[in-house]
Design a protein around this motif. Structure first.
Motif, PDB file in Angstrom:
ATOM      1  N   TYR A  90       0.986  -1.257  -0.125  1.00 16.78           N
ATOM      2  CA  TYR A  90      -0.166   0.083   0.083  1.00 16.78           C
ATOM      3  C   TYR A  90       0.857   1.197  -0.144  1.00 16.78           C
ATOM      4  CZ  TYR A  90      -3.102   3.436   2.215  1.00 16.78           C
ATOM      5  OH  TYR A  90      -4.122   4.471   2.378  1.00 16.78           O
TER       6      TYR A  90
ATOM      7  N   THR B  15       2.924   1.854  -3.284  1.00 16.23           N
ATOM      8  CA  THR B  15       2.100   2.148  -4.372  1.00 16.23           C
ATOM      9  C   THR B  15       1.848   3.777  -4.034  1.00 16.23           C
ATOM     10  OG1 THR B  15       1.049  -0.083  -4.259  1.00 16.23           O
ATOM     11  CG2 THR B  15      -0.141   1.637  -5.431  1.00 16.23           C
ATOM     12  N   ILE B  16       1.616   4.001  -2.918  1.00 13.61           N
ATOM     13  CA  ILE B  16       1.385   5.544  -2.751  1.00 13.61           C
ATOM     14  C   ILE B  16       2.517   6.581  -3.252  1.00 13.61           C
ATOM     15  CG2 ILE B  16       0.989   7.427  -1.319  1.00 13.61           C
ATOM     16  CD1 ILE B  16      -0.823   5.460   0.366  1.00 13.61           C
TER      17      ILE B  16
ATOM     18  N   SER C 299       3.481   6.066  -7.180  1.00 15.77           N
ATOM     19  CA  SER C 299       2.734   6.867  -7.879  1.00 15.77           C
ATOM     20  C   SER C 299       3.074   8.464  -7.947  1.00 15.77           C
ATOM     21  CB  SER C 299       1.078   6.897  -7.448  1.00 15.77           C
ATOM     22  OG  SER C 299       0.702   7.707  -6.382  1.00 15.77           O
ATOM     23  N   ARG C 300       3.395   8.744  -6.882  1.00 14.55           N
ATOM     24  CA  ARG C 300       4.066  10.324  -6.756  1.00 14.55           C
ATOM     25  C   ARG C 300       5.466  10.550  -7.274  1.00 14.55           C
ATOM     26  NH1 ARG C 300       0.073   9.770  -4.169  1.00 14.55           N
ATOM     27  NH2 ARG C 300      -1.408  11.633  -3.454  1.00 14.55           N
TER      28      ARG C 300
ATOM     29  N   THR D 247       2.323  17.783  -8.613  1.00 13.94           N
ATOM     30  CA  THR D 247       0.683  18.273  -8.447  1.00 13.94           C
ATOM     31  C   THR D 247       0.372  18.083  -6.901  1.00 13.94           C
ATOM     32  OG1 THR D 247       0.539  15.857  -8.935  1.00 13.94           O
ATOM     33  CG2 THR D 247       0.153  17.505 -10.792  1.00 13.94           C
TER      34      THR D 247
ATOM     35  N   ARG E  19      -9.922  13.932 -12.826  1.00 13.45           N
ATOM     36  CA  ARG E  19      -8.682  13.141 -13.168  1.00 13.45           C
ATOM     37  C   ARG E  19      -8.838  11.688 -12.504  1.00 13.45           C
ATOM     38  NH1 ARG E  19      -4.287  12.666  -9.546  1.00 13.45           N
ATOM     39  NH2 ARG E  19      -5.455  14.164  -8.149  1.00 13.45           N
ATOM     40  N   ARG E  20      -9.518  11.981 -11.068  1.00  9.15           N
ATOM     41  CA  ARG E  20      -9.630  10.823 -10.204  1.00  9.15           C
ATOM     42  C   ARG E  20     -10.796   9.557 -11.074  1.00  9.15           C
ATOM     43  NH1 ARG E  20     -10.035  13.810  -5.290  1.00  9.15           N
ATOM     44  NH2 ARG E  20      -8.073  13.655  -4.352  1.00  9.15           N
TER      45      ARG E  20
ATOM     46  N   GLN F   2      -9.017   7.986 -13.794  1.00 11.50           N
ATOM     47  CA  GLN F   2      -8.057   6.937 -13.037  1.00 11.50           C
ATOM     48  C   GLN F   2      -8.807   5.617 -12.567  1.00 11.50           C
ATOM     49  OE1 GLN F   2      -6.176   9.356  -9.832  1.00 11.50           O
ATOM     50  NE2 GLN F   2      -4.308   9.578 -11.229  1.00 11.50           N
TER      51      GLN F   2
ATOM     52  N   LEU G 223      -8.181   1.804 -13.895  1.00  9.46           N
ATOM     53  CA  LEU G 223      -8.153   0.877 -13.131  1.00  9.46           C
ATOM     54  C   LEU G 223      -9.148  -0.328 -13.105  1.00  9.46           C
ATOM     55  CD1 LEU G 223      -6.877   1.790  -9.715  1.00  9.46           C
ATOM     56  CD2 LEU G 223      -5.677   0.478 -11.164  1.00  9.46           C
TER      57      LEU G 223
ATOM     58  N   ASN H 136      -0.023   9.903  -9.079  1.00  4.18           N
ATOM     59  CA  ASN H 136      -0.811  10.789  -7.955  1.00  4.18           C
ATOM     60  C   ASN H 136      -2.204  10.288  -7.574  1.00  4.18           C
ATOM     61  OD1 ASN H 136       1.233  12.852  -7.655  1.00  4.18           O
ATOM     62  ND2 ASN H 136       0.782  13.654  -9.515  1.00  4.18           N
ATOM     63  N   ILE H 137      -2.227   9.071  -7.499  1.00  5.19           N
ATOM     64  CA  ILE H 137      -3.595   8.453  -7.125  1.00  5.19           C
ATOM     65  C   ILE H 137      -3.929   8.588  -5.600  1.00  5.19           C
ATOM     66  CG2 ILE H 137      -3.934   6.863  -9.124  1.00  5.19           C
ATOM     67  CD1 ILE H 137      -2.486   4.819  -7.098  1.00  5.19           C
ATOM     68  N   ASP H 138      -5.280   8.621  -5.367  1.00  4.09           N
ATOM     69  CA  ASP H 138      -5.673   8.793  -3.896  1.00  4.09           C
ATOM     70  C   ASP H 138      -5.412   7.403  -3.357  1.00  4.09           C
ATOM     71  OD1 ASP H 138      -7.774   7.284  -4.601  1.00  4.09           O
ATOM     72  OD2 ASP H 138      -9.086   9.098  -4.706  1.00  4.09           O
ATOM     73  N   ASP H 139      -5.695   7.709  -1.878  1.00  2.40           N
ATOM     74  CA  ASP H 139      -5.487   6.554  -1.200  1.00  2.40           C
ATOM     75  C   ASP H 139      -6.434   5.184  -1.400  1.00  2.40           C
ATOM     76  OD1 ASP H 139      -4.072   8.282   0.138  1.00  2.40           O
ATOM     77  OD2 ASP H 139      -4.890   7.993   1.851  1.00  2.40           O
ATOM     78  N   GLU H 140      -7.607   5.308  -1.975  1.00  2.00           N
ATOM     79  CA  GLU H 140      -8.473   4.499  -2.071  1.00  2.00           C
ATOM     80  C   GLU H 140      -8.008   3.802  -3.432  1.00  2.00           C
ATOM     81  OE1 GLU H 140     -12.342   5.815  -3.043  1.00  2.00           O
ATOM     82  OE2 GLU H 140     -12.848   4.167  -4.476  1.00  2.00           O
ATOM     83  N   LEU H 141      -7.676   4.357  -4.372  1.00  2.00           N
ATOM     84  CA  LEU H 141      -7.113   3.736  -5.775  1.00  2.00           C
ATOM     85  C   LEU H 141      -5.772   3.192  -5.471  1.00  2.00           C
ATOM     86  CD1 LEU H 141      -8.012   6.344  -8.302  1.00  2.00           C
ATOM     87  CD2 LEU H 141      -9.318   4.253  -7.895  1.00  2.00           C
ATOM     88  N   ALA H 142      -5.081   3.705  -4.607  1.00  2.00           N
ATOM     89  CA  ALA H 142      -3.596   3.156  -4.309  1.00  2.00           C
ATOM     90  C   ALA H 142      -3.880   1.776  -3.649  1.00  2.00           C
ATOM     91  CB  ALA H 142      -2.855   4.098  -3.410  1.00  2.00           C
TER      92      ALA H 142
END
Lengths: 187, 640
Positions: A28, A31-32, A35-36, A101, A116-117, A120, A124, B11-17
């Motif tokens: 987890y 991944t965070i 992604s950055r 960002t 954007r979300r 995404q 996914l 830069n995905i959010d926590d839920e997508l991560a």
């Protein structure tokens, strides 16, 4: 409030805590961070950032208020903060790189962020729809930029087959996204 | 790096991560282990840094943060005095290599275990190798965070001391002779030679040879069972050493002469890279050519370190894209090789470039050929001495020789462009006059050139091997081809008998699509019949076998399959479940696939979670979950 997870970690030494946290949240947090830092950091930078996060968590988990609530959320927040710091550091002096960002969550960009979300989420969803192992190979190859040889070892195929699966999956992903109204040009 | 839709997942959010992490966990077991080692080291360094001045083995540490690291170090020093060989044995025992007990530096840091349990001090013996040691630093991570104790315990194991009867020192020429026995080689063959047991719970017999190599033999105490007989370069068997799979061979199955030759070449290569020490580099740049322009990027100190480290570890060869991305996004295939230029403090200049999968250092070319699976040829490291610069090399193919596409690379130069090719891809076949056959990987074609006229024989050829299929003493071409029929694209194995100008297709199956059941592929002469249920790992999927020409037909003969697996769960009869079996995961597979295996196959063994098994079977039944093996011929416990 001390939650169940924190209670389970009570009494453990920092290395044991680190082992438990990595086992549970390693993917987890990675991944965070990935992604950055994907666009600016090397794999070494990313590993360093992730390890810093777990060092901090393992060291402070018993003493800091920050970790007293939802552990996962706290780790997620810590991961984001650390990743942003790394991004800034890595981007310093490299004018070619685009600005981070990290202000994406600011009020001005709510609409953009929502869009954007949504994209995404759709991407996914489409990746998930490919099914395993194509989804996994696709992500390892084109998102995590792993070599076909390494993916081959991981998924138990020959590298030639990995390449085949990856290319095929990428083609299918395009089709699935198009079916969802997301065209390549939109990306 | 190729841009794809997935680039939008930054830069995905926590839920997508979370969802992404579930879809594809980025850390596999070894990456997780590596991360943990790094974190442990970080924690230890912090403690060392903060508490350097005051260290005691007993009594409370007044600081709030734990002093376990210091205690561990102190106790480790005691351990060192107590007997280095014992510690070495422990490290060997903790090995994570595929050989059950082979040593690994990766696990060396885990030789010290941390525990909050207060253990009783028993005895410390440094003389015998039949002990295993648990080093325990007591740390209290609760509110007080005070360290109260550190205890060194030595636990007696049942293992009997290895009886050293040998008096002679093993020499390489003797080992080479012995290795000719292959799988029949036993411990008894080595009884005359001096050795040292450095193992923990098993015997790990170390034979150091004056030629500068070490043989480590892993064996089960009380039996003749040998787990491995690995040959290493240098004096191995101490702690903190690096062992990479490329640095050893099992002498029962590998070629010692190939190994020594590879080692020598590898050392020469490493020496060259090591000669470029980061501290001696005054300036460095990365030069590349793209779309008609030359680009030069000056490297900073960090980038120099990263690049040199990556080169030493061959990462640039296999993770080229990652490292290059560190600098800029590049076209995948530059027509001119990208070049790293290091200007040294002493005024000299070193140039390193990459030509496809070859590394060039100061004009000398090297290629590292890696073993991907048990069916692949062995790992080799070659110095490319043959640099033909444009001449057309044709391999005279012998009747029985196999043509491995990965091997025997050669460099060609056309004008300023350099490229590499497998030189056996251009072959002549006996009794076919004036014709050169060429498998062109980039165009996926098999071509024939006769009297200067080139003809394409087959398109969409994904791979091509050469061997005598129909026993006519002439080499035939075995290909995996992509075939499209009625709008459906599939894979098919085709054999082309050039001497008789006949083509054979493997009948039955062969069509591949998302809804088709299976297809055939060929890899290093072994044929795979792969069912489409691609959730099953390839190596254990479908059937492995061989092809043969019978009459006018190309036929596939299924062969027994062997797969390594680890027991993940032992399920015994209970009130709710009437089952008596193991759940397994395949050694090279992904974790989410479960296989079921009846316990009756391992009667007499104490099989528990983590035990490794070797299963010989005919096929896999994927109609139920967990999956089943069909036609099991044997199950062997190999470790655990």
């Amino acid at each position: 409030m001390i939650n169940k997870e924190n209670a389970a970690l009570e009494g453990k030494s920092p290395p044991e805590t680190a082992a438990a946290l990595i086992s549970e949240y390693g993917n987890y947090v990675y991944t965070i961070v990935f992604s950055r830092l994907r666009s600016c950091g090397t794999s070494e930078d990313i590993e360093e950032c992730v390890s810093d996060i777990f060092i901090e968590a393992a060291r402070d988990i018993g003493s800091s208020e920050f970790f007293s609530g939802d552990l996962k959320a706290a780790l997620g927040t810590l991961a984001k903060r650390r990743a942003i710091n790394y991004y800034k550091r890595l981007s310093a002096g490299n004018s070619k790189r685009t600005a981070l960002t990290d202000d994406m969550d600011s009020g001005e960009n709510i609409l953009l962020n929502a869009e954007r979300r949504d994209i995404q989420r759709q991407i996914l969803g489409a990746v998930e729809a490919l099914g395993k192992p194509d989804s996994e190979i696709l992500l390892l190859k084109y998102y995590y930029c792993m070599s076909a040889g390494d993916i081959a070892k991981r998924v138990g195929m020959s590298s030639r087959n990995v390449q085949k699966h990856a290319e095929r999956a990428l083609g299918r992903l395009g089709e699935l996204l198009e079916a969802r109204g997301i065209r390549r040009n939109d990306l | 790096m190729k841009r794809t839709e997935l680039d939008r997942l930054e830069n995905i959010d926590d839920e997508l991560a979370e969802k992404l992490a579930q879809l594809c966990p980025p850390l596999d077991a070894s990456a997780e282990e590596k991360l943990l080692r790094r974190v442990k080291k970080g924690l230890a360094d912090e403690v060392e840094f903060e508490y350097e001045p005051e260290v005691t083995v007993s009594g409370a540490d007044p600081y709030q943060k734990p002093g376990w690291r210091r205690f561990a170090s102190t106790a480790a020093a005691v351990l060192l005095i107590a007997g280095l060989c014992v510690a070495g044995g422990l490290i060997m025992r903790k090995s994570s290599r595929s050989s059950p007990e082979a040593p690994s530096a990766a696990s060396a840091s885990d030789g010290t275990s941390y525990s909050t349990n207060r253990l009783t001090d028993t005895e410390a013996s440094g003389t015998s190798a039949d002990t295993s040691v648990t080093l325990t630093g007591t740390a209290d991570a609760t509110e007080t965070k005070a360290v109260t104790n550190a205890v060194l315990t030595t636990v007696k194991k049942e293992k009997q001391p290895f009886e050293h009867k040998g008096t002679r020192v093993l020499r390489m020429n003797e080992l080479t002779e012995l290795a000719k026995k292959g799988e029949a080689l036993t411990l008894a063959d080595l009884k005359d030679y001096v050795c040292q047991d450095i193992g923990g719970s098993i015997y790990v017999l170390k034979y150091y040879m004056p030629e500068g190599y070490t043989l480590l033999v892993g064996s089960e105490p009380g039996t003749d069972k040998v787990y491995y007989m690995n040959l290493y370069r240098g004096n191995k068997g101490g702690s903190g050493e690096n062992y990479s799979p490329e640095e050893s061979i099992d002498i029962r199955t590998g070629s010692i002469s190939d190994f020594i030759s590879t080692v020598n070449k590898l050392n020469a290569f490493k020496d060259k890279i090591n000669a470029i020490a980061p501290e001696n580099v005054a300036k460095a740049s990365y030069n590349y050519y793209s779309e008609g322009e030359n680009y030069v990027i000056e490297l900073d100190r960090g980038q120099i370190n990263t690049a040199l480290t990556a080169m030493k570890e061959f990462k640039l060869l296999y993770e080229k894209e990652n490292v290059q991305e560190m600098l800029e996004t590049l076209e995948k295939y530059n027509s001119k090789p990208a070049k790293w230029i290091f200007e040294m403090n002493d005024g000299t200049r070193k140039e390193i470039s990459f030509v496809e999968d070859c590394i060039c250092i100061d004009g000398e070319y090297w290629v590292f050929e890696k073993k991907y699976s048990d069916n692949s040829p062995v790992t080799r490291f070659n110095n490319l001495t043959t640099d033909l610069y444009g001449s057309s090399y044709v391999h005279e193919f012998s009747d029985q020789e196999k043509c491995y596409l990965l091997f025997d690379k050669i460099l060609f130069k056309e004008g300023e462009y350099i490229y590499s090719e497998n030189y056996k891809s251009r072959v002549k076949i006996k009794d076919i006059e004036n014709t050169i056959f060429e498998y062109c990987f980039s165009d996926e074609t098999l071509r024939a050139e006769k009297n200067g006229i080139e003809t394409t024989l087959f398109d969409d050829v994904l791979n091509c091997y050469i061997l005598n299929m129909n026993n006519d003493n002439h080499a035939d071409f075995c290909m995996t081809r992509r075939v499209t029929e009625n709008g459906i694209t599939g894979l098919r194995i085709t054999v082309y008998d050039a001497y008789n100008n006949k083509t054979y297709d493997l009948s039955g199956g062969g069509e591949y699509d998302y809804w088709c059941s299976y297809f055939y592929t060929i890899d290093n002469i072994v044929v795979f019949e792969e069912p489409h249920d691609s959730a099953v790992p390839f190596e254990s999927n479908g059937t492995m076998g061989s092809i043969a020409i019978n009459g006018d037909k190309l036929e596939f003969t299924k062969e027994e399959q062997v797969v390594g697996a680890e027991v993940t769960e032992v399920r015994r009869d209970s009130l709710l479940i009437t089952t008596n079996d193991y759940l397994l995961k395949l050694a090279y597979g992904r974790e989410y696939i479960s296989f079921e295996l009846p316990m009756s196959y391992t009667e007499g063994y104490n099989v528990k979670e983590g035990t490794s098994l070797l299963i010989r079977f005919a096929s896999i039944d994927t109609s139920s979950y967990p999956y089943h093996f069909n036609g099991i011929t044997s199950v062997t416990v190999i470790a655990g």
